[in-house]
Design an enzyme around this catalytic site. Structure first.
Site, PDB file in Angstrom:
ATOM      1  N   THR A 201      -0.810   4.721  -7.194  1.00 36.58           N
ATOM      2  CA  THR A 201      -1.243   3.903  -8.330  1.00 36.58           C
ATOM      3  C   THR A 201      -1.771   4.839  -9.389  1.00 36.58           C
ATOM      4  O   THR A 201      -2.294   5.900  -9.059  1.00 36.58           O
ATOM      5  CB  THR A 201      -2.421   3.010  -7.876  1.00 36.58           C
ATOM      6  OG1 THR A 201      -1.913   2.029  -7.026  1.00 36.58           O
ATOM      7  CG2 THR A 201      -3.144   2.375  -9.047  1.00 36.58           C
ATOM      8  N   VAL A 230      -0.206  -8.544  -2.730  1.00 34.88           N
ATOM      9  CA  VAL A 230      -0.940  -8.155  -3.939  1.00 34.88           C
ATOM     10  C   VAL A 230      -2.058  -7.220  -3.520  1.00 34.88           C
ATOM     11  O   VAL A 230      -2.757  -7.490  -2.541  1.00 34.88           O
ATOM     12  CB  VAL A 230      -1.526  -9.395  -4.655  1.00 34.88           C
ATOM     13  CG1 VAL A 230      -2.380  -8.981  -5.841  1.00 34.88           C
ATOM     14  CG2 VAL A 230      -0.398 -10.324  -5.114  1.00 34.88           C
ATOM     15  N   GLY A 231      -2.199  -6.120  -4.244  1.00 42.12           N
ATOM     16  CA  GLY A 231      -3.228  -5.147  -3.877  1.00 42.12           C
ATOM     17  C   GLY A 231      -4.431  -5.203  -4.798  1.00 42.12           C
ATOM     18  O   GLY A 231      -4.586  -6.103  -5.639  1.00 42.12           O
ATOM     19  N   ASP A 232      -5.268  -4.200  -4.649  1.00 42.10           N
ATOM     20  CA  ASP A 232      -6.534  -4.159  -5.386  1.00 42.10           C
ATOM     21  C   ASP A 232      -6.369  -3.966  -6.890  1.00 42.10           C
ATOM     22  O   ASP A 232      -7.260  -4.313  -7.667  1.00 42.10           O
ATOM     23  CB  ASP A 232      -7.383  -3.001  -4.841  1.00 42.10           C
ATOM     24  CG  ASP A 232      -6.658  -1.676  -4.994  1.00 42.10           C
ATOM     25  OD1 ASP A 232      -5.643  -1.492  -4.298  1.00 42.10           O
ATOM     26  OD2 ASP A 232      -7.080  -0.845  -5.820  1.00 42.10           O
ATOM     27  N   THR A 251      -8.231   4.021  -6.261  1.00 41.92           N
ATOM     28  CA  THR A 251      -6.861   4.181  -5.768  1.00 41.92           C
ATOM     29  C   THR A 251      -6.913   4.433  -4.268  1.00 41.92           C
ATOM     30  O   THR A 251      -7.890   4.988  -3.763  1.00 41.92           O
ATOM     31  CB  THR A 251      -6.110   5.323  -6.475  1.00 41.92           C
ATOM     32  OG1 THR A 251      -4.903   5.607  -5.761  1.00 41.92           O
ATOM     33  CG2 THR A 251      -6.920   6.607  -6.558  1.00 41.92           C
ATOM     34  N   GLY A 252      -5.858   4.024  -3.569  1.00 46.32           N
ATOM     35  CA  GLY A 252      -5.823   4.173  -2.121  1.00 46.32           C
ATOM     36  C   GLY A 252      -5.166   2.945  -1.524  1.00 46.32           C
ATOM     37  O   GLY A 252      -4.450   2.229  -2.214  1.00 46.32           O
ATOM     38  N   GLY A 254      -4.837  -0.577  -0.792  1.00 51.46           N
ATOM     39  CA  GLY A 254      -5.457  -1.755  -1.392  1.00 51.46           C
ATOM     40  C   GLY A 254      -6.203  -2.620  -0.394  1.00 51.46           C
ATOM     41  O   GLY A 254      -7.279  -3.154  -0.693  1.00 51.46           O
TER      42      GLY A 254
HETATM   43  N1  ASP Z   1      -4.285   0.691  -4.469  1.00 48.05           N
HETATM   44  C1  ASP Z   1      -2.853   0.529  -4.581  1.00 48.05           C
HETATM   45  C2  ASP Z   1      -2.402  -0.658  -3.828  1.00 48.05           C
HETATM   46  O1  ASP Z   1      -2.807  -0.821  -2.697  1.00 48.05           O
HETATM   47  C3  ASP Z   1      -2.100   1.742  -4.142  1.00 48.05           C
HETATM   48  C4  ASP Z   1      -2.694   3.044  -4.635  1.00 48.05           C
HETATM   49  O2  ASP Z   1      -3.780   3.123  -5.155  1.00 48.05           O
HETATM   50  O3  ASP Z   1      -2.021   4.055  -4.514  1.00 48.05           O
HETATM   51  O4  ASP Z   1      -1.610  -1.402  -4.346  1.00 48.05           O
END
Ligand code: ASP
Length: 318
Positions: A201, A230-232, A251-252, A254
């Site tokens: 992300t 759906v992510g964060d 980021t990470g 979600g």
């Molecule tokens: N946080 C994002 C998600 O889970 C992925 C990411 O941060 O790389 O959609």
């Protein structure tokens, strides 16, 4: 006495922001766990954000301009570089914006727009804060936003890598058995898993020279994921937050970020009087080491990033 200019909306937060003389700052990231040699993309994004802020003086414009640079760079999992869903054919993207002028907008699961961040910005002008799926894609059409490009060779390559990893015994999503994706498969096409968890992300947080804060983020989602996931990045307080004390982006994975309401929790530490660096580190220290996680933030006096893994970033402070 300096005064706030270009104010488009008024709310209580805006009154509390008022001006500071701290000057402009931008922090961008290209995703927790992504190679540090992508830092050139981050530098380009940060420079673009800075140039935009000089042009319009608006922290949100700057954050969006920076994120658009990432969305046009196929190495990052956003916009044109978004990962494919497990069916190898669908792309579902999330994006969001928020600032201290009261603008808040997000989209989830959009499939056919080249720059989801522009769609998230457009949602902030509607009566709503979050549009998902077909409705969001229709809004993009109604507004004449550019459609997504056809799936590229680079996107297919990333997908093949993911499938290989999914076929292995090491969980591609921390804490989740790879077989779960097979069990809950919800795509139209049958399961064909021949055989990398993608993050990357992208995000930007900005302190405008007028003291306003903004955050913008965009993602092709984490991979692997079931259809409709759906992510964060689309969820205020989890992947992003902006208030009178600053702006935070996460980021990470979600699913982990949402459980911890990461961005709002860090902001809460700021409210308790911690410095930005302390707040970012404290939150990262509480995350399982196996779960790649990164945070960026700006406050009136600081601009910083923190992660438990490698994460390409760039910071400009003026
Ligand atoms: N946080 C994002 C998600 O889970 C992925 C990411 O941060 O790389 O959609």
């Amino acid at each position: 006495m300096p005064s706030v200019t270009s104010v488009k909306a008024t709310n209580r937060e805006e009154e509390r922001v008022s001006n500071t003389d701290q000057g402009f700052a931008i922090v961008v990231h290209g995703g927790a766990g992504e190679p540090l040699d992508y830092a050139d993309g981050c530098e380009r994004a940060a420079r673009r954000g800075h140039a935009q802020c000089i042009e319009t003086g608006d922290a949100l414009d700057a954050a969006i301009a920076a994120v658009m640079v990432f969305e046009e760079d196929e190495r990052f999992n956003a916009g044109t570089g978004s990962v494919l869903c497990l069916d190898g054919a669908t792309i579902e993207m999330d994006a969001s914006i928020m600032d201290t002028r009261g603008r808040l907008g997000a989209v989830a699961g959009v499939r056919d727009v080249r720059n989801p961040i522009l769609l998230a910005r457009a949602v902030a002008d509607t009566p709503h804060v979050l549009l998902a799926g077909e409705g969001a894609d229709r809004l993009a059409r109604a507004l004449g936003l550019e459609q997504a490009r056809p799936i590229s060779a680079a996107q297919r390559k990333k997908h093949e890598q993911l499938l290989k990893e999914l076929a292995g015994s090491v969980p591609v999503m921390p804490g989740i058995n790879n077989r779960m994706f097979e069990r809950f498969w919800n795509y139209k096409t049958p399961l064909q898993l021949p055989k990398s968890a993608a993050h990357d992300t992208v995000g930007a947080v900005v302190r405008g020279a007028d003291g306003h804060f903004a955050v913008a983020g965009s993602t092709g989602g984490s991979a692997p994921s079931l259809l409709g996931r759906v992510g964060d990045t689309a969820l205020m307080g989890s992947g992003f937050y902006a208030g009178p004390l600053g702006a935070i982006a996460a980021t990470g994975v979600g699913e982990h970020i949402v459980r911890h309401m990461l961005a709002r929790t860090v902001y809460g530490y700021l409210e308790q009087g911690q410095s930005l660096r302390q707040a970012l580190q404290r939150r990262i220290d509480l995350i399982d080491k196996d779960v790649d996680t990164g945070l960026i933030g700006v406050t009136k006096t600081e601009a910083a990033s923190c992660s438990n893994t490698h994460m390409p970033t760039a910071i400009i402070e003026k």
